[in-house]
Design an enzyme around this catalytic site. Structure first.
Site, PDB file in Angstrom:
ATOM      1  NE  ARG A 128      66.417  50.331  38.246  1.00 10.39           N
ATOM      2  CZ  ARG A 128      65.648  49.283  38.519  1.00 10.39           C
ATOM      3  NH1 ARG A 128      66.137  48.298  39.260  1.00 10.39           N
ATOM      4  NH2 ARG A 128      64.419  49.210  38.067  1.00 10.39           N
TER       5      ARG A 128
ATOM      6  CD  GLU B 189      62.947  54.183  31.202  1.00  4.10           C
ATOM      7  OE1 GLU B 189      62.022  53.609  30.585  1.00  4.10           O
ATOM      8  OE2 GLU B 189      63.284  53.874  32.345  1.00  4.10           O
TER       9      GLU B 189
ATOM     10  CD  GLN C  63      56.884  47.194  21.964  1.00  2.00           C
ATOM     11  OE1 GLN C  63      56.595  46.017  21.839  1.00  2.00           O
ATOM     12  NE2 GLN C  63      56.032  48.079  22.432  1.00  2.00           N
TER      13      GLN C  63
ATOM     14  N   GLY D 216      66.521  46.031  16.940  1.00  2.00           N
ATOM     15  CA  GLY D 216      65.258  46.194  16.220  1.00  2.00           C
ATOM     16  C   GLY D 216      64.639  47.562  16.427  1.00  2.00           C
TER      17      GLY D 216
ATOM     18  CE1 TYR E 258      57.507  54.208  31.440  1.00  2.00           C
ATOM     19  CE2 TYR E 258      58.970  54.152  29.541  1.00  2.00           C
ATOM     20  CZ  TYR E 258      58.689  53.799  30.851  1.00  2.00           C
ATOM     21  OH  TYR E 258      59.590  53.061  31.564  1.00  2.00           O
TER      22      TYR E 258
ATOM     23  CG  ASP F 149      55.760  50.850  31.089  1.00  2.00           C
ATOM     24  OD1 ASP F 149      55.079  50.640  32.123  1.00  2.00           O
ATOM     25  OD2 ASP F 149      56.906  50.376  30.933  1.00  2.00           O
TER      26      ASP F 149
ATOM     27  CB  CYS G 176      49.414  36.627  43.903  1.00  2.00           C
ATOM     28  SG  CYS G 176      48.604  37.195  42.378  1.00  2.00           S
TER      29      CYS G 176
ATOM     30  CB  CYS H 217      52.618  40.587  45.134  1.00  2.00           C
ATOM     31  SG  CYS H 217      52.202  42.296  44.719  1.00  2.00           S
TER      32      CYS H 217
END
Length: 489
Positions: free
Chosen positions: A29, A41, A46, A85, A124, A142, A203, A206
């Site tokens: 970033r 990305e 995963q 992986g 994506y 995604d 929440c 948020c």
């Protein structure tokens, strides 16, 4: 303004305000470098952010530009990906880098059609790179994003379906504020990663909780709806940690996987199915004695003569469609006495090959070269003198172990290259059937070892702890070798 329009404007406005204040300081970033954003990305697929950061820094230090990645040996790329992986991602990145160099002068394209045409880049990734690097107002949807949108708008669509993804992409596109596509898409990802998490969403902290329909309906923990994928098929395998003796003392035997298929061209410890039965989970109940006997016999059929000593540990690894359950056995290299007999016989003129007819497998192991050589050692890159062929034919039985390989794992491209190589050699008349090349000493010797390494199903080598830096291993084998050699990472 309708309630729905107000909810959308509120979502975009509050989400960006929250992101501006709370966004994480991540290496990719710190600039709008499209190459860095693309690499990050792909790595983040995963994989958790905390895991990716050191890999990203190491990878971009070794391959700082698209050109450097495109020109690098594949083995080097895989080694710098080792531990992440999903190794097809690394191969696809390099293939796409070559396309960028060839088609776009090394500049990552900034249009949907051009970037989507690159190897391994789906909707994506295309959306993420275009929006984050170039501020193009396209969605990047995604699993994180679909979870956030499902909860905020209380959507019951199954996110495992492609039709739902298309619907989510349209919705996400409508939410992007003018001129802030880069920040908005990153904010949406950030919210899903830090606040609107898969389990027990936070929440109360948020930034968009006021209009979250999922929270107001008490559905925040039930959403999103996702049909369960078919569980991976269990597969029980027996693995050999083969400890060398004599000149191979302190080393273990590894092999390279075939050029295509699962974990293509990566290095591993030898392993076999615990049973030939097709039933899922077959071989799970083998006794230790039966398992060691099975391991010895199957490896012997591949030309590797070993003696399993004891069951050392167990390990498992899950792929998307298969789950490997490994029983790991410490084994010793067999046939040291036979090795000496073979070497002495081959060095002597007029020796009787019939007396050594049963030494094949031991000879296969015995001729393994240094860590950087093929296990067929003395035949790698060798030139065959016509006067030697006749005498070597008489001794074929004594060295058959070194040739006990088959072309069952060859790719069409490798087979073609071998044919071309042999066509210009002195053994052109022995080309057919090519599949018997491993049974013809003079033909085998006429093919460069590097080419054989591509073509044969497996390439075996002896390595010690230091040699591990030269080879890329899947996580499962990497961890076992690190434990065996006492390497701490």
């Amino acid at each position: 303004m309708t309630n729905e329009q107000e909810a959308k404007r509120y979502f975009s406005r509050e989400l960006l305000a929250w992101y501006d204040e709370h966004k994480r300081d991540l290496p990719w970033r710190r600039s709008r470098n499209p190459y860095h954003i693309w690499i990050s990305e792909i790595m983040l697929q995963q994989t958790r952010v905390d895991t990716v950061i050191p890999y990203f820094l190491r990878f971009t230090e070794r391959f700082p530009t698209v050109e450097s990645l495109a020109e690098a040996p594949e083995e080097d790329v895989l080694k710098h990906w080792e531990g992440l992986g999903y190794y097809s991602r690394a191969r696809n990145i390099q293939a796409a880098a070559k396309q960028v160099v060839e088609r776009h002068d090394g500049i990552v394209p900034d249009t949907p059609d051009e970037i989507s045409a690159l190897k391994g880049i789906g909707p994506y990734t295309a959306g993420a790179v275009l929006s984050i690097a170039y501020n193009v107002p396209v969605p990047a949807v995604d699993g994180n994003v679909m979870r956030v949108l499902s909860r905020y708008f209380c959507l019951s669509d199954d996110i495992a379906k492609n039709s739902t993804r298309v619907k989510m992409e349209k919705l996400a596109g409508e939410l992007i504020p003018t001129g802030r596509a880069s920040d908005f898409n990153q904010a949406l990802m950030e919210l899903g990663a830090l606040v609107c998490t898969p389990k027990s969403p936070h929440c109360l902290t948020c930034p968009v909780m006021k209009h979250c329909e999922g929270r107001m309906s008490g559905m925040e923990e039930q959403l999103p709806i996702k049909t369960k994928a078919k569980p991976p098929r269990p597969e029980h395998r027996l693995m050999a940690v083969i400890e060398g003796q004599g000149e191979h003392a302190g080393k273990v035997l590894i092999r390279q996987r075939p050029a295509t298929g699962l974990l293509a061209r990566m290095w591993e410890l030898p392993h076999v199915l615990a049973s030939d039965a097709k039933k899922a989970g077959a071989g799970a109940d083998l006794s230790e004695t039966a398992a060691m006997d099975r391991l010895r016999q199957v490896l012997e059929n591949e030309g590797v003569d070993v003696r399993p000593q004891l069951e050392w540990m167990s390990a498992e690894h899950t792929f998307s469609h298969i789950q490997w359950y490994m029983r790991v056995f410490r084994c010793t290299e067999a046939g040291q006495d036979q090795q000496a007999a073979v070497a002495e016989a081959l060095a002597s003129s007029g020796s009787d090959p019939s007396s050594l007819a049963n030494t094949g497998s031991a000879a296969f192991i015995s001729t393994a070269g240094k860590p950087d050589e093929r296990i067929a050692g003395d035949r790698t890159n060798s030139k065959v003198d016509a006067s030697q062929v006749a005498s070597e034919n008489e001794q074929e039985a004594t060295v058959q172990g070194t040739l006990d390989l088959h072309l069952s794992g060859a790719t069409p491209e490798a087979m073609t290259r071998i044919r071309q190589q042999l066509a210009s050699s002195a053994v052109a008349d022995t080309l057919e059937p090519l599949e018997q090349v491993a049974e013809q000493p003079e033909t085998y010797a006429a093919v460069p070892g590097t080419l054989l390494g591509e073509a044969f199903a497996y390439d075996y080598r002896w390595i010690n702890a230091e040699d591990m830096e030269k080879y890329a291993f899947p996580n499962l084998f990497l961890k076992i070798l690190q434990q065996y050699f006492g390497i701490k990472r």
